[in-house]
Design a protein around this motif. Structure first.
Motif, short mmCIF file in Angstrom:
data_model
loop_
_atom_site.label_atom_id
_atom_site.label_comp_id
_atom_site.label_asym_id
_atom_site.label_seq_id
_atom_site.Cartn_x
_atom_site.Cartn_y
_atom_site.Cartn_z
N VAL A 79 0.46 -0.89 0.19
CA VAL A 79 -0.28 0.13 0.07
C VAL A 79 0.91 1.54 -0.52
CG1 VAL A 79 -2.21 1.12 1.37
CG2 VAL A 79 -2.12 -1.35 1.09
N GLY A 80 1.63 1.33 1.39
CA GLY A 80 1.98 2.74 1.16
C GLY A 80 3.70 2.70 -0.46
N LYS A 81 4.23 1.86 -0.07
CA LYS A 81 4.70 2.08 -1.17
C LYS A 81 4.23 2.60 -2.43
CE LYS A 81 8.85 -0.27 0.55
NZ LYS A 81 9.86 -0.03 0.38
N GLN A 82 3.36 1.82 -2.80
CA GLN A 82 2.38 2.21 -4.29
C GLN A 82 2.02 3.44 -4.99
OE1 GLN A 82 2.80 -0.14 -6.61
NE2 GLN A 82 3.70 -1.17 -4.72
N ILE A 83 1.36 3.65 -3.07
CA ILE A 83 1.33 5.21 -2.86
C ILE A 83 2.27 6.20 -3.69
CG2 ILE A 83 0.07 7.14 -1.20
CD1 ILE A 83 -1.88 4.76 -0.27
N PHE A 108 9.93 4.92 -0.05
CA PHE A 108 8.87 4.61 1.17
C PHE A 108 7.75 4.80 0.55
CE2 PHE A 108 5.24 7.68 3.14
CZ PHE A 108 6.67 8.84 4.60
N PRO A 109 6.91 3.93 2.42
CA PRO A 109 8.45 3.26 3.14
C PRO A 109 9.32 2.09 3.72
CG PRO A 109 5.78 3.59 4.25
CD PRO A 109 6.02 3.39 3.08
N SER A 110 9.71 2.58 4.84
CA SER A 110 11.02 1.51 4.74
C SER A 110 10.44 0.03 5.49
CB SER A 110 12.29 1.56 5.78
OG SER A 110 12.67 0.44 6.00
N GLY A 111 9.62 -0.58 4.58
CA GLY A 111 9.83 -1.93 4.93
C GLY A 111 10.60 -3.04 6.33
N HIS A 112 12.12 -2.73 5.90
CA HIS A 112 12.42 -3.54 7.02
C HIS A 112 12.78 -2.82 8.63
CE1 HIS A 112 14.28 -4.83 3.04
NE2 HIS A 112 15.49 -6.01 4.24
N SER A 113 11.81 -1.15 8.35
CA SER A 113 12.13 -0.90 9.62
C SER A 113 10.09 -0.80 9.88
CB SER A 113 12.01 0.89 9.29
OG SER A 113 13.75 1.13 8.99
N ALA A 114 9.49 -1.09 9.63
CA ALA A 114 8.45 -1.44 9.33
C ALA A 114 8.00 -2.32 10.53
CB ALA A 114 7.86 -1.53 8.46
N SER A 115 8.89 -4.33 9.92
CA SER A 115 9.13 -5.19 10.40
C SER A 115 9.62 -5.43 11.09
CB SER A 115 9.36 -6.10 9.69
OG SER A 115 8.36 -6.06 8.08
N ALA A 116 10.74 -4.37 11.57
CA ALA A 116 11.77 -4.35 12.14
C ALA A 116 10.75 -4.07 13.93
CB ALA A 116 13.25 -3.72 12.50
N ALA A 117 10.31 -2.29 13.68
CA ALA A 117 9.80 -1.88 14.99
C ALA A 117 7.87 -2.52 15.33
CB ALA A 117 9.03 -0.95 14.38
N ALA A 118 8.00 -3.51 13.89
CA ALA A 118 6.55 -4.55 14.37
C ALA A 118 6.94 -5.64 15.27
CB ALA A 118 6.05 -4.80 13.18
N PHE A 119 7.67 -5.82 15.40
CA PHE A 119 8.11 -7.68 15.78
C PHE A 119 8.50 -6.78 17.66
CE2 PHE A 119 11.25 -10.57 17.86
CZ PHE A 119 10.12 -11.30 17.24
N ALA A 120 9.74 -5.30 17.60
CA ALA A 120 10.29 -5.19 19.23
C ALA A 120 9.38 -4.84 19.45
CB ALA A 120 11.39 -4.21 17.82
N THR A 121 8.22 -3.89 18.69
CA THR A 121 6.68 -3.67 19.79
C THR A 121 5.93 -4.96 19.89
OG1 THR A 121 6.72 -1.43 18.53
CG2 THR A 121 4.81 -2.59 19.50
N ALA A 122 5.67 -5.61 19.61
CA ALA A 122 5.12 -6.49 19.86
C ALA A 122 5.69 -7.49 21.18
CB ALA A 122 4.32 -7.32 18.94
N VAL A 123 6.91 -8.47 20.88
CA VAL A 123 8.18 -8.76 22.08
C VAL A 123 7.69 -7.49 22.94
CG1 VAL A 123 10.24 -9.67 22.43
CG2 VAL A 123 9.23 -9.67 19.98
N ALA A 124 7.39 -6.26 23.04
CA ALA A 124 8.36 -6.01 24.13
C ALA A 124 6.47 -5.47 24.90
CB ALA A 124 8.15 -4.11 24.24
N MET A 125 5.55 -6.12 24.27
CA MET A 125 4.26 -6.35 25.17
C MET A 125 3.68 -7.92 25.99
SD MET A 125 2.52 -4.76 21.52
CE MET A 125 0.94 -5.43 22.40
N GLU A 126 4.17 -8.62 25.93
CA GLU A 126 5.13 -9.93 25.86
C GLU A 126 6.21 -10.33 27.07
OE1 GLU A 126 1.75 -11.45 25.99
OE2 GLU A 126 0.60 -11.11 24.59
#
Length: 199
Positions: A79-83, A108-126
């Motif tokens: 979605v983001g990269k196509q827009i 734009f946006p960075s897919g690597h950064s999105a996955s990294a932040a998503a995983f780290a955020t989710a792990v921090a919640m558990e």
């Protein structure tokens, strides 16, 4: 438009300041780390280790982390990269020793950064802090590596990381932590924070 133009100029200045810098050990560590995060393989490895640990909190962290990536990755890449369709940085005058193969997708946006932040955020919640903190450090290093290796502007990374954090938090809505059964004390049952002995 004037604000957008100024932000674009600032983004390019920050990019060149990082991508042309020589950080001790950077060339040996960051490009391999960035490649390890291709297709979220790095995070899948973390998740596999958590799942095999036998600890309920780490198993939940693994599941939540991969769920967050499953939300963030298509949102950014499909979605983001196509827009936005932003062009990648030019590799001219960048240190060739640490350049990765320039991806063909939009910047734009960075897919690597999105996955990294998503995983780290989710792990921090558990997961407990002794586990979540190193994951967050690795995620931040992956984000930084995308600028250092010359494949993303800082703005791409910040936007991707923002999407990742948001999707990580969204998993709480989609998959709430189970409540303990009636009569269970603090730390009892899979839904509570049982202690994890350090290795």
């Amino acid at each position: 438009m004037r604000i957008k133009s100024r932000l674009h100029v600032l983004d390019k200045h920050l990019f060149h300041a990082v991508a042309r810098a020589h950080w001790p050990g950077g060339e040996q560590i960051l490009p391999p780390l960035s490649r390890a995060a291709d297709n979220s393989l790095l995070w899948a490895g973390f998740a596999a280790g958590f799942a095999l640990s036998g600890h309920p909190r780490l198993r939940r962290a693994a599941t939540r982390g991969m769920l967050a990536i499953g939300l963030a990755s298509p949102l950014v890449n499909l979605v983001g990269k196509q827009i936005f369709g932003r062009n990648r940085p030019s590799p001219v005058n960048l240190p060739l020793a640490r350049l990765l193969a320039m991806p063909t997708s939009a910047s734009f946006p960075s897919g690597h950064s999105a996955s990294a932040a998503a995983f780290a955020t989710a792990v921090a919640m558990e997961a407990p802090g002794l586990v979540a903190a190193p994951v967050a450090v690795v995620a931040a290093a992956v984000c930084f590596s995308r600028v250092y290796t010359g494949v993303h502007y800082p703005g791409d990374v910040l936007a991707g990381a923002g999407v990742g954090v948001a999707t990580g938090l969204l998993t709480w809505r989609l998959w709430p932590r189970p409540r303990p059964a009636a009569g269970e004390g603090e730390g009892e049952g899979e839904g509570q924070a049982e202690p994890i002995e350090p290795a």
